[in-house]
Design a protein around this motif. Sequence first.
Motif, PDB file in Angstrom:
ATOM      1  N   PHE A 273      38.376  38.762  15.087  1.00 56.08           N
ATOM      2  CA  PHE A 273      37.538  39.931  15.364  1.00 56.08           C
ATOM      3  C   PHE A 273      37.599  40.365  16.824  1.00 56.08           C
ATOM      4  CE2 PHE A 273      35.726  37.985  11.562  1.00 56.08           C
ATOM      5  CZ  PHE A 273      35.702  39.081  10.713  1.00 56.08           C
ATOM      6  N   LYS A 274      38.457  39.717  17.601  1.00 51.16           N
ATOM      7  CA  LYS A 274      38.695  40.144  18.981  1.00 51.16           C
ATOM      8  C   LYS A 274      39.860  41.126  19.059  1.00 51.16           C
ATOM      9  CE  LYS A 274      38.931  35.785  20.166  1.00 51.16           C
ATOM     10  NZ  LYS A 274      39.100  34.533  20.947  1.00 51.16           N
ATOM     11  N   ASN A 275      40.605  41.270  17.968  1.00 47.99           N
ATOM     12  CA  ASN A 275      41.742  42.188  17.931  1.00 47.99           C
ATOM     13  C   ASN A 275      41.330  43.566  17.410  1.00 47.99           C
ATOM     14  OD1 ASN A 275      43.412  40.231  18.925  1.00 47.99           O
ATOM     15  ND2 ASN A 275      44.248  39.641  16.926  1.00 47.99           N
ATOM     16  N   SER A 276      42.192  44.520  17.641  1.00 51.32           N
ATOM     17  CA  SER A 276      41.857  45.910  17.280  1.00 51.32           C
ATOM     18  C   SER A 276      41.968  46.194  15.783  1.00 51.32           C
ATOM     19  CB  SER A 276      42.771  46.876  18.054  1.00 51.32           C
ATOM     20  OG  SER A 276      44.141  46.590  17.775  1.00 51.32           O
ATOM     21  N   TRP A 278      41.295  44.121  13.111  1.00 53.57           N
ATOM     22  CA  TRP A 278      40.701  43.090  12.260  1.00 53.57           C
ATOM     23  C   TRP A 278      40.291  43.647  10.893  1.00 53.57           C
ATOM     24  CZ3 TRP A 278      35.823  44.167  10.657  1.00 53.57           C
ATOM     25  CH2 TRP A 278      35.001  44.970  11.473  1.00 53.57           C
ATOM     26  N   MET A 279      39.977  44.933  10.821  1.00 55.66           N
ATOM     27  CA  MET A 279      39.592  45.520   9.528  1.00 55.66           C
ATOM     28  C   MET A 279      40.737  45.456   8.518  1.00 55.66           C
ATOM     29  SD  MET A 279      37.260  48.777  10.731  1.00 55.66           S
ATOM     30  CE  MET A 279      38.450  49.325  11.938  1.00 55.66           C
ATOM     31  N   LYS A 280      41.963  45.616   9.025  1.00 56.04           N
ATOM     32  CA  LYS A 280      43.130  45.519   8.143  1.00 56.04           C
ATOM     33  C   LYS A 280      43.273  44.100   7.605  1.00 56.04           C
ATOM     34  CE  LYS A 280      48.184  45.831   8.322  1.00 56.04           C
ATOM     35  NZ  LYS A 280      49.354  46.089   9.201  1.00 56.04           N
ATOM     36  N   ASP A 281      43.014  43.085   8.463  1.00 60.43           N
ATOM     37  CA  ASP A 281      43.116  41.685   8.031  1.00 60.43           C
ATOM     38  C   ASP A 281      42.053  41.357   6.990  1.00 60.43           C
ATOM     39  OD1 ASP A 281      45.176  41.352   9.856  1.00 60.43           O
ATOM     40  OD2 ASP A 281      43.835  40.660  11.454  1.00 60.43           O
ATOM     41  N   VAL A 282      40.845  41.883   7.195  1.00 64.30           N
ATOM     42  CA  VAL A 282      39.759  41.646   6.237  1.00 64.30           C
ATOM     43  C   VAL A 282      40.111  42.257   4.885  1.00 64.30           C
ATOM     44  CG1 VAL A 282      37.362  42.205   5.686  1.00 64.30           C
ATOM     45  CG2 VAL A 282      37.969  41.446   7.998  1.00 64.30           C
ATOM     46  N   GLN A 283      40.625  43.458   4.879  1.00 63.94           N
ATOM     47  CA  GLN A 283      40.989  44.124   3.632  1.00 63.94           C
ATOM     48  C   GLN A 283      42.114  43.374   2.914  1.00 63.94           C
ATOM     49  OE1 GLN A 283      42.256  48.164   4.157  1.00 63.94           O
ATOM     50  NE2 GLN A 283      42.514  48.560   1.963  1.00 63.94           N
ATOM     51  N   PHE A 308      31.150  44.928  13.123  1.00 63.58           N
ATOM     52  CA  PHE A 308      31.462  44.336  14.423  1.00 63.58           C
ATOM     53  C   PHE A 308      32.162  45.357  15.326  1.00 63.58           C
ATOM     54  CE2 PHE A 308      32.046  40.190  11.870  1.00 63.58           C
ATOM     55  CZ  PHE A 308      30.665  40.031  11.808  1.00 63.58           C
ATOM     56  N   TYR A 309      32.130  45.050  16.621  1.00 62.61           N
ATOM     57  CA  TYR A 309      32.779  45.888  17.629  1.00 62.61           C
ATOM     58  C   TYR A 309      34.297  45.871  17.435  1.00 62.61           C
ATOM     59  CZ  TYR A 309      34.634  47.136  22.240  1.00 62.61           C
ATOM     60  OH  TYR A 309      35.347  47.697  23.267  1.00 62.61           O
ATOM     61  N   VAL A 310      34.920  47.020  17.571  1.00 64.21           N
ATOM     62  CA  VAL A 310      36.376  47.135  17.461  1.00 64.21           C
ATOM     63  C   VAL A 310      36.943  47.222  18.876  1.00 64.21           C
ATOM     64  CG1 VAL A 310      38.314  48.463  16.584  1.00 64.21           C
ATOM     65  CG2 VAL A 310      36.195  48.305  15.242  1.00 64.21           C
ATOM     66  N   SER A 311      37.674  46.210  19.275  1.00 62.91           N
ATOM     67  CA  SER A 311      38.232  46.170  20.636  1.00 62.91           C
ATOM     68  C   SER A 311      39.574  46.895  20.661  1.00 62.91           C
ATOM     69  CB  SER A 311      38.415  44.721  21.090  1.00 62.91           C
ATOM     70  OG  SER A 311      39.482  44.124  20.375  1.00 62.91           O
ATOM     71  N   ASN A 312      40.138  46.965  21.849  1.00 64.08           N
ATOM     72  CA  ASN A 312      41.452  47.595  21.996  1.00 64.08           C
ATOM     73  C   ASN A 312      42.549  46.573  22.263  1.00 64.08           C
ATOM     74  OD1 ASN A 312      40.676  46.788  24.485  1.00 64.08           O
ATOM     75  ND2 ASN A 312      40.904  48.781  25.497  1.00 64.08           N
ATOM     76  N   LEU A 313      42.246  45.266  22.015  1.00 63.88           N
ATOM     77  CA  LEU A 313      43.266  44.235  22.208  1.00 63.88           C
ATOM     78  C   LEU A 313      44.303  44.313  21.094  1.00 63.88           C
ATOM     79  CD1 LEU A 313      41.055  41.170  23.211  1.00 63.88           C
ATOM     80  CD2 LEU A 313      42.450  42.603  24.712  1.00 63.88           C
ATOM     81  N   PRO A 314      45.588  44.203  21.441  1.00 61.44           N
ATOM     82  CA  PRO A 314      46.625  44.278  20.398  1.00 61.44           C
ATOM     83  C   PRO A 314      46.577  43.070  19.486  1.00 61.44           C
ATOM     84  CG  PRO A 314      47.602  43.673  22.502  1.00 61.44           C
ATOM     85  CD  PRO A 314      46.175  44.010  22.789  1.00 61.44           C
ATOM     86  N   ALA A 315      46.991  43.270  18.250  1.00 58.64           N
ATOM     87  CA  ALA A 315      46.992  42.179  17.274  1.00 58.64           C
ATOM     88  C   ALA A 315      48.257  41.352  17.399  1.00 58.64           C
ATOM     89  CB  ALA A 315      46.892  42.757  15.868  1.00 58.64           C
TER      90      ALA A 315
END
Length: 592
Positions: A273-276, A278-283, A308-315
């Motif tokens: 959840f620190k990556n930008s 994470w929603m794709k991983d959850v799905q 959760f907060y969506v950061s701009n860190l690359p996955a």
Amino acid sequence: MASAAKEKRIKKKEKEEQIQSKSQGNFHNLELLCKADDKQKKTLQKIIKQKPDLAKSLNIYADGVKYYIARQQQRDKLLAGKESPLADVTEEQVLIPVLPSISNRQILRQFKQDPLNQKKLSESLEKANKRQYHQNNYTPFANRQKVNIIQSQNPPLKINREKELPKLKFNYYIGPGNNGELVKRILQKREQFWSAVPQQFQYKHFIWQQSYFGMDFSRLSASDSLFTRMMYNFFEFHKNITSKSGLSISLLQYYNNIEKTFDIIPLVFILNFKNSDWMKDVQQFTEFYCNNNPLPQTSMKINLDFDFYVSNLPANKVNYNGIKTYKMQETLTNKTQYLWLLKPADWNRGEGVHVFNTLEEVETLIKSYYYGKGNYECKEFVIQKYIERPLLLGGRKFDIRCWVLITHEMHYFIFKEAYIRTSGTTFSLENKDRYIHLTNNAVQKNAQNYGQFEDGNQLSLKRFQKQLDQQETKYDFRKDGWPKIKEIVKLTLNSTKLNKRNRKYGMQILGYDFMIDENLKLWLIEVNANPCIEESSNLLKMLIPRMLDDAFRLTIDKVFTSDVDFGIQQPKFKVDEYDDQENMWEQLGVCG
């Protein structure tokens, strides 16, 4: 009023003059510091007048200079009498008359080949002392005859050769926790060369800690001097395989194929959840979970809802291509249950590990850790498929703990003995009790039936094989399982680089955990950066000291005391069926 002020100024000036004269009177080393330089004397006197307190400091410094000069004069006298290092010398021996006109250094400069040649020494003295006769420049050495140097003129010193000068030692610091006292006990057998120091001590050569936090890996640089070298018990990028997410990412990137990757480790989904994205991983996880659930849909929930907060860190660049058509191996599923594991990515010793079978459960757990459950907070997880049909010992779950060593030369070894960790509770998929499903000693030692079946819930490989034979499981672990373990260790260490920046003098002992399923297939569960070395059973009291001692022979002994054979100097830790002089670490290869 004017006269009173004038008297006050006069008294103040007299007081200052008294202080200055007193400080100058106390400064009795002016001649020593300034020698014959009048200008330097005047400058120093002026400074002392301005700062009277400086006289005390200068006196201390000058006394030190006087002491140093006296010791140098004593040294020159001793060396003129005998070519030997300083040793225990009495005051009477210092006063023995010697030739002051020539020093040991002068002799070596003139006679490099034979510094004690009597004939050359005599001729040199005559030449040095000879003067041209002149009525206004008379010297008693003008017509001096040859002087024969008699060896007995400077009798040999009575040196106490039994008393040796103290040797410099290397310093080590052992951090608290995880049986650090055992590591100290192992290093104390090297007390001739090593000494323990506290954490705040600046000059440390070897540091052993539970965690790599606070370690400055830039200090691990090559050095020809032994006393400027430094060694840690961690590699800088060990998390590439020791974190639960790092191991999965390394294998996925190494193979670039989910079929091969999840043939070594059970199926894993990474939720960071620190990556930008994470929603794709959850799905991705929820779709797979729902599409492969063998049970009737008892829950209406088909998605995980996080705000959760969506950061701009690359996955991380991980290839999950083909996950929609991937078929899990049959031992991972059961017709009656559909179990998964939630694991915080960087935690160990079973902390934060939960068994779940519904999306409602995992959503609640993730939210509680994300916002901080108690004193804990976590924003990166792995969700791993539970092995629902494991091989059991007496109806109880078990796993295998192996030790792997990586040396400063990036050679990796496996310890020739491993041990089995068992659960003390009968296995059941209907009960999610952690004492049934987690075999870590840190978990099992809190169970009520801990140690009921085995000492410390642990078995040697020999006893493990006997129990397999007793329950008629046709599996020769040494023949079938051990070679597979070696193969997996090689794959994991070749999948990444633990020393990307080519640091020198690192070392690390890793703990590999394996499981065997009902079809006798071996699975890698995880790799531990700091495996438990608690002596929680008689078996581990025998294995762990030997494991550590032999590891140090391949690492710190080679880096710092390579010319010392500790096998001769100290007794070995005995292990059944192994020779005392044998190193029980078997080399497997070199890290890429």
